[in-house]
Motif scaffolding. Structure first.
Motif, PDB file in Angstrom:
ATOM      1  N   GLU A  37       0.822  -1.213   0.000  1.00 57.44           N
ATOM      2  CA  GLU A  37       0.000   0.000   0.000  1.00 57.44           C
ATOM      3  C   GLU A  37       0.854   1.261   0.000  1.00 57.44           C
ATOM      4  OE1 GLU A  37      -3.285   0.309  -0.583  1.00 57.44           O
ATOM      5  OE2 GLU A  37      -3.150  -1.835  -0.944  1.00 57.44           O
ATOM      6  N   SER A  38       1.920   1.275   0.792  1.00 55.48           N
ATOM      7  CA  SER A  38       2.771   2.473   0.814  1.00 55.48           C
ATOM      8  C   SER A  38       3.484   2.652  -0.522  1.00 55.48           C
ATOM      9  CB  SER A  38       3.768   2.435   1.978  1.00 55.48           C
ATOM     10  OG  SER A  38       4.678   1.372   1.832  1.00 55.48           O
ATOM     11  N   LEU A  39       3.946   1.573  -1.133  1.00 58.08           N
ATOM     12  CA  LEU A  39       4.610   1.669  -2.438  1.00 58.08           C
ATOM     13  C   LEU A  39       3.623   2.088  -3.521  1.00 58.08           C
ATOM     14  CD1 LEU A  39       6.899  -1.474  -2.159  1.00 58.08           C
ATOM     15  CD2 LEU A  39       7.633   0.920  -2.057  1.00 58.08           C
ATOM     16  N   THR A  40       2.371   1.670  -3.389  1.00 57.75           N
ATOM     17  CA  THR A  40       1.330   2.093  -4.327  1.00 57.75           C
ATOM     18  C   THR A  40       1.036   3.581  -4.169  1.00 57.75           C
ATOM     19  OG1 THR A  40       0.335  -0.116  -4.366  1.00 57.75           O
ATOM     20  CG2 THR A  40      -1.067   1.723  -5.048  1.00 57.75           C
ATOM     21  N   SER A  41       0.970   4.043  -2.937  1.00 56.78           N
ATOM     22  CA  SER A  41       0.667   5.466  -2.695  1.00 56.78           C
ATOM     23  C   SER A  41       1.762   6.380  -3.240  1.00 56.78           C
ATOM     24  CB  SER A  41       0.453   5.724  -1.206  1.00 56.78           C
ATOM     25  OG  SER A  41       1.679   5.649  -0.502  1.00 56.78           O
ATOM     26  N   MET A  42       2.979   5.851  -3.397  1.00 60.01           N
ATOM     27  CA  MET A  42       4.089   6.625  -3.955  1.00 60.01           C
ATOM     28  C   MET A  42       4.229   6.413  -5.461  1.00 60.01           C
ATOM     29  SD  MET A  42       7.021   6.124  -1.078  1.00 60.01           S
ATOM     30  CE  MET A  42       6.547   4.535  -0.420  1.00 60.01           C
ATOM     31  N   ASP A  43       3.277   5.709  -6.075  1.00 57.93           N
ATOM     32  CA  ASP A  43       3.289   5.396  -7.514  1.00 57.93           C
ATOM     33  C   ASP A  43       4.489   4.550  -7.928  1.00 57.93           C
ATOM     34  OD1 ASP A  43       0.857   6.692  -8.047  1.00 57.93           O
ATOM     35  OD2 ASP A  43       1.873   8.632  -8.212  1.00 57.93           O
ATOM     36  N   ILE A  44       5.059   3.809  -7.002  1.00 59.69           N
ATOM     37  CA  ILE A  44       6.126   2.865  -7.324  1.00 59.69           C
ATOM     38  C   ILE A  44       5.507   1.576  -7.839  1.00 59.69           C
ATOM     39  CG2 ILE A  44       7.992   1.472  -6.334  1.00 59.69           C
ATOM     40  CD1 ILE A  44       8.475   3.865  -4.388  1.00 59.69           C
ATOM     41  N   LEU A  45       4.357   1.221  -7.261  1.00 58.78           N
ATOM     42  CA  LEU A  45       3.584   0.069  -7.714  1.00 58.78           C
ATOM     43  C   LEU A  45       2.240   0.549  -8.227  1.00 58.78           C
ATOM     44  CD1 LEU A  45       4.121  -2.549  -4.850  1.00 58.78           C
ATOM     45  CD2 LEU A  45       5.402  -2.290  -6.980  1.00 58.78           C
ATOM     46  N   TYR A  46       1.655  -0.255  -9.078  1.00 58.81           N
ATOM     47  CA  TYR A  46       0.313  -0.004  -9.589  1.00 58.81           C
ATOM     48  C   TYR A  46      -0.589  -1.119  -9.077  1.00 58.81           C
ATOM     49  CZ  TYR A  46      -3.533   0.244 -12.901  1.00 58.81           C
ATOM     50  OH  TYR A  46      -4.782   0.317 -13.460  1.00 58.81           O
ATOM     51  N   LYS A  47      -1.761  -0.759  -8.550  1.00 60.05           N
ATOM     52  CA  LYS A  47      -2.696  -1.721  -7.972  1.00 60.05           C
ATOM     53  C   LYS A  47      -3.950  -1.780  -8.827  1.00 60.05           C
ATOM     54  CE  LYS A  47      -5.193  -0.726  -4.114  1.00 60.05           C
ATOM     55  NZ  LYS A  47      -5.487  -0.554  -2.676  1.00 60.05           N
ATOM     56  N   THR A  48      -4.394  -2.997  -9.116  1.00 62.06           N
ATOM     57  CA  THR A  48      -5.622  -3.185  -9.887  1.00 62.06           C
ATOM     58  C   THR A  48      -6.318  -4.440  -9.394  1.00 62.06           C
ATOM     59  OG1 THR A  48      -6.536  -3.178 -12.122  1.00 62.06           O
ATOM     60  CG2 THR A  48      -4.603  -4.538 -11.773  1.00 62.06           C
ATOM     61  N   THR A  49      -7.525  -4.655  -9.857  1.00 63.16           N
ATOM     62  CA  THR A  49      -8.275  -5.867  -9.527  1.00 63.16           C
ATOM     63  C   THR A  49      -8.892  -6.410 -10.804  1.00 63.16           C
ATOM     64  OG1 THR A  49      -9.954  -6.833  -8.105  1.00 63.16           O
ATOM     65  CG2 THR A  49     -10.372  -4.612  -8.876  1.00 63.16           C
ATOM     66  N   PHE A  50      -9.001  -7.727 -10.875  1.00 63.67           N
ATOM     67  CA  PHE A  50      -9.543  -8.384 -12.061  1.00 63.67           C
ATOM     68  C   PHE A  50     -10.727  -9.278 -11.703  1.00 63.67           C
ATOM     69  CE2 PHE A  50      -5.024  -7.702 -13.187  1.00 63.67           C
ATOM     70  CZ  PHE A  50      -5.212  -6.910 -14.295  1.00 63.67           C
ATOM     71  N   ASP A  51     -11.748  -8.728 -11.073  1.00 63.43           N
ATOM     72  CA  ASP A  51     -13.021  -9.406 -10.790  1.00 63.43           C
ATOM     73  C   ASP A  51     -12.922 -10.641  -9.900  1.00 63.43           C
ATOM     74  OD1 ASP A  51     -14.280  -7.504 -12.300  1.00 63.43           O
ATOM     75  OD2 ASP A  51     -14.381  -8.739 -14.094  1.00 63.43           O
ATOM     76  N   GLU A  52     -11.791 -10.892  -9.304  1.00 64.60           N
ATOM     77  CA  GLU A  52     -11.675 -12.050  -8.432  1.00 64.60           C
ATOM     78  C   GLU A  52     -11.698 -11.645  -6.966  1.00 64.60           C
ATOM     79  OE1 GLU A  52      -7.045 -11.510  -9.321  1.00 64.60           O
ATOM     80  OE2 GLU A  52      -7.957 -13.348  -9.983  1.00 64.60           O
ATOM     81  N   GLY A  53     -11.853 -10.349  -6.720  1.00 62.94           N
ATOM     82  CA  GLY A  53     -11.919  -9.860  -5.359  1.00 62.94           C
ATOM     83  C   GLY A  53     -10.574  -9.655  -4.695  1.00 62.94           C
ATOM     84  N   LYS A  54      -9.495  -9.797  -5.445  1.00 67.80           N
ATOM     85  CA  LYS A  54      -8.149  -9.598  -4.891  1.00 67.80           C
ATOM     86  C   LYS A  54      -7.455  -8.497  -5.668  1.00 67.80           C
ATOM     87  CE  LYS A  54      -7.142 -14.274  -3.379  1.00 67.80           C
ATOM     88  NZ  LYS A  54      -6.162 -15.331  -3.363  1.00 67.80           N
ATOM     89  N   TYR A  55      -6.711  -7.681  -4.926  1.00 63.28           N
ATOM     90  CA  TYR A  55      -5.887  -6.695  -5.605  1.00 63.28           C
ATOM     91  C   TYR A  55      -4.646  -7.378  -6.137  1.00 63.28           C
ATOM     92  CZ  TYR A  55      -8.686  -2.875  -3.813  1.00 63.28           C
ATOM     93  OH  TYR A  55      -9.721  -2.016  -3.552  1.00 63.28           O
ATOM     94  N   ARG A  56      -4.176  -6.890  -7.262  1.00 64.09           N
ATOM     95  CA  ARG A  56      -2.934  -7.365  -7.860  1.00 64.09           C
ATOM     96  C   ARG A  56      -2.031  -6.159  -8.046  1.00 64.09           C
ATOM     97  NH1 ARG A  56      -2.593 -12.445  -9.759  1.00 64.09           N
ATOM     98  NH2 ARG A  56      -4.455 -13.700  -9.508  1.00 64.09           N
ATOM     99  N   TYR A  57      -0.748  -6.392  -7.927  1.00 65.54           N
ATOM    100  CA  TYR A  57       0.241  -5.314  -7.958  1.00 65.54           C
ATOM    101  C   TYR A  57       1.264  -5.593  -9.044  1.00 65.54           C
ATOM    102  CZ  TYR A  57      -1.767  -4.466  -3.363  1.00 65.54           C
ATOM    103  OH  TYR A  57      -2.643  -4.223  -2.345  1.00 65.54           O
ATOM    104  N   GLU A  58       1.729  -4.518  -9.645  1.00 70.71           N
ATOM    105  CA  GLU A  58       2.830  -4.621 -10.598  1.00 70.71           C
ATOM    106  C   GLU A  58       3.677  -3.367 -10.484  1.00 70.71           C
ATOM    107  OE1 GLU A  58       1.803  -4.364 -14.851  1.00 70.71           O
ATOM    108  OE2 GLU A  58      -0.196  -3.766 -14.203  1.00 70.71           O
ATOM    109  N   LEU A  59       4.920  -3.501 -10.900  1.00 70.80           N
ATOM    110  CA  LEU A  59       5.850  -2.382 -10.858  1.00 70.80           C
ATOM    111  C   LEU A  59       5.391  -1.324 -11.840  1.00 70.80           C
ATOM    112  CD1 LEU A  59       8.415  -1.883  -9.240  1.00 70.80           C
ATOM    113  CD2 LEU A  59       9.727  -2.825 -11.116  1.00 70.80           C
ATOM    114  N   SER A  60       5.316  -0.104 -11.373  1.00 77.46           N
ATOM    115  CA  SER A  60       4.873   1.008 -12.202  1.00 77.46           C
ATOM    116  C   SER A  60       6.032   1.485 -13.064  1.00 77.46           C
ATOM    117  CB  SER A  60       4.393   2.140 -11.300  1.00 77.46           C
ATOM    118  OG  SER A  60       3.875   3.186 -12.065  1.00 77.46           O
ATOM    119  N   ASP A  61       5.720   1.905 -14.259  1.00 80.82           N
ATOM    120  CA  ASP A  61       6.734   2.463 -15.149  1.00 80.82           C
ATOM    121  C   ASP A  61       6.246   3.836 -15.578  1.00 80.82           C
ATOM    122  OD1 ASP A  61       8.686   3.075 -16.974  1.00 80.82           O
ATOM    123  OD2 ASP A  61       8.501   1.213 -18.103  1.00 80.82           O
TER     124      ASP A  61
END
Length: 144
Positions: free
Chosen positions: A64-88
């Motif tokens: 969550e902290s890395l997402t708030s700094m735009d280092i990671l990107y958070k999304t969800t794909f209808d499965e009820g779980k957030y998924r994270y990936e490195l932001s570019d």
């Protein structure tokens, strides 16, 4: 061994965070899985190879902290779980195609929404972000 990008260090410093062992382990996992969309549980399993005592609560806080700094990107794909990936930040956010049969998630790197964004800006809007998910059978799952 993965070297932490200077921009990431600057973002952490600016937000008042240190590069702790758990954060470093999570960043290494995300770098090693660039282009993947990992759940917190998947990050935890991989991070334990680097920081054996890391717990799920720590992983969630770090993600969550890395997402708030735009280092990671958070999304969800209808499965009820957030998924994270490195932001570019160098490229515009990509889009996702999700196969409803096998669940495969593919990325579309081309930004096909530029004309829509321009149209909205011409109407007086200020576009700050967009997110597009397309549900389509992948070539392997197309019903015959």
């Amino acid at each position: 061994m993965f070297k932490i990008d200077k921009k990431i260090i600057e973002s952490l410093d600016k937000a008042g965070y240190r590069l702790t062992q758990p954060r470093k382990a999570i960043l290494e996992v995300m770098k090693e899985n660039k282009g993947q969309h990992l759940t917190a549980e998947e990050v935890l399993l991989a991070a334990r190879d680097k920081a054996p005592n890391i717990g799920i609560a720590t992983v969630y806080r770090c993600l969550e902290s890395l997402t708030s700094m735009d280092i990671l990107y958070k999304t969800t794909f209808d499965e009820g779980k957030y998924r994270y990936e490195l932001s570019d930040e160098e490229i515009h956010r990509h889009h996702h195609v999700i196969c409803p049969a096998c669940g495969k998630i593919s990325e579309v790197e081309e930004d096909l929404l530029c004309s829509l964004e321009q149209h909205l800006e011409d109407q007086g809007y200020e576009v700050v972000d967009h997110h597009l998910k397309v549900y389509a059978y992948c070539p392997e799952c197309i019903p015959k």
